[in-house]
Design a protein around this motif. Structure first.
Motif: not given
Length: 463
Positions: A137-139, A143-145, A310-313, A324-325
């Motif tokens: 939701e924050m993205a 197109n990140l799903k 996208v990678t986060i930590a 994405t899909d």
């Protein structure tokens, strides 16, 4: 109220009252941590023993003789030597909420009531869903799903690489940036461009380098026209490795490599080529997530429509790979026993809530205001009392860095130790010039920023 017992547990008035009492008791002690304090003589012997024992059992000494007592207050933390220091590196970026944050502690305790400490990718409770959903939701604008949870940034990056290579097989090579940092696993050490971090490890020659924006701030890098220089090297790699490049991975703002901040539009020509050639666009936001004025740095820099992975930590308290899909992995490629702890997920969700509801994001948000006040104070030092002792001051939100003295490694290391002695904890970055970097907690006040700048001034004058 739901008839499910777990739901009743969450809503229990008795438990919620007890949680409030526990947090209030913690705050009673936390509130006494009010400012920087020198080490206390009566704790020196016991602290030295602890420091020596850690060196003995971990195999090498600590960088700083830092051992926390378990209590703090916002940017301040109490240590076993009796000192109180201002923490401006936050566990190398984890403690964005500061120390002893009451709402984060309460959320963590709520998570600790769960029937399991660790969520798994085979068996998970509802927090597993809530965390993924919130990240997606924050993205906004991308197109990140989807999001795959894991324990740290290194594992998030390992999963990202597998997704990119599986989708674009048989291509295996990666384009990355000079001075990049990606993690501590064998493969991420290969992506990391620092020979000191991979002494004795084999070279697989699967990573191709592109120079990052040369300036330390957007205006300088634009004047250097490094977009054209980077693009030329990028195109050369494509020509020489046609069909064998699976991904382009980059930190939107170069972190450990020197805190270089590109101007808007710097990445786009390379990203356009990636889209045309079917190369995965992978933004490594393990350090930048939540820190740049928007939830993701790809939003701050305006290339959200391009990202595939996208990678986060760090600030999230656990790791995650968003995708994405098109880059959804086939069953069996990514899994793992641990997806993250229930307390960590609760804490991360609470941090997201605070930042969204208390106006941290956006051009007029607190995140930007914190960075600008720091920078304003430091620029005054550069022009005044510390002229010639500080330079190349840059910031983007809660990320801040500058070059002390002549920019040599010796000067930077000396400066870090002087800062620590005077009450500020931070780390260095870069490889020429060598710089002091700061990851600022979101809870710092304007008065505390001014205090920090004053300590920095004192420390610079001691060089």
């Amino acid at each position: 109220m739901s008839d499910l017992l777990g739901h009743k547990l969450d809503q229990s008035e008795v438990i919620n009252k007890k949680l409030d009492e526990v947090v209030a008791e913690i705050q009673k002690y936390s509130s006494e941590v009010t400012g920087i304090r020198e080490p206390q003589e009566e704790f020196q012997a016991s602290n030295s023993q602890l420091v020596d024992d850690i060196a003995k059992y971990r195999g090498r000494p600590l960088f700083y003789p830092y051992i926390g007592t378990g209590i703090g207050n916002g940017p301040y933390v109490e240590l076993e030597d009796g000192s109180i220091k201002m923490d401006l590196i936050n566990g190398i970026g984890v403690h964005i909420q500061g120390h002893s944050n009451p709402s984060v502690i309460r959320a963590t305790l709520q998570g600790a009531m769960s029937d399991v400490l660790n969520h798994g990718n085979l068996q998970a409770n509802k927090e597993y869903l809530y965390f993924k959903k919130k990240l997606v939701e924050m993205a906004k604008g991308s197109n990140l799903k989807h999001a795959w949870l894991t324990t740290c940034g290194t594992m998030a990056n390992e999963n990202a690489l597998k997704m990119a290579r599986q989708k674009n097989t048989p291509a295996k090579k990666i384009i990355s940036m000079k001075n990049a940092f990606a993690g501590r696993s064998t493969m991420m050490a290969e992506v990391t461009d620092n020979p000191n971090y991979k002494q004795g490890l084999p070279e697989y020659h699967e990573v191709l380098r592109v120079p990052f924006a040369e300036g330390f701030d957007p205006e300088t890098s634009l004047k250097n026209k490094d977009k054209e220089q980077s693009l030329q090297v990028f195109q050369k790699h494509l020509e020489e490795n046609k069909g064998d490049i699976a991904a382009f991975v980059f930190e939107p703002i170069l972190g450990e490599g020197g805190y270089r901040i590109p101007y808007k539009g710097y990445f786009e020509p390379m990203l356009e080529i990636c889209k045309k050639e079917g190369i995965a666009v992978w933004a490594d936001e393990v350090q930048t997530f939540l820190r740049t004025g928007q939830p993701y740095a790809f939003q701050t820099l305006g290339f959200e429509k391009y990202v595939d992975i996208v990678t986060i930590a760090k600030t999230a308290q656990i790791g995650a790979t968003l995708f994405t899909d098109e880059y959804a992995p086939k069953p069996g490629l990514v899994a793992g026993t641990f997806a993250g702890t229930t307390p960590a997920m609760h804490a991360g969700l609470e941090i997201f809530r605070i930042m969204e509801e208390e106006n941290y994001f956006g051009e007029n948000g607190r995140c930007i205001a914190i960075g600008e006040r720091f920078k304003e104070g430091l620029l005054k030092l550069e022009e005044g009392s510390c002229k010639g002792r500080i330079s190349q001051i840059v910031n983007q939100g809660l990320m801040l860095a500058y070059t002390p003295g002549d920019g040599s490694k010796e000067t930077m290391m000396k400066f870090l130790k002087v800062l620590y002695k005077n009450g500020i904890i931070t780390l260095g970055c870069g490889r020429g010039p060598f710089r002091a970097r700061f990851l600022i907690p979101m809870v710092i006040t304007d008065e505390q920023i001014d205090e920090a700048v004053s300590v920095m001034e004192k420390s610079l004058l001691e060089l």
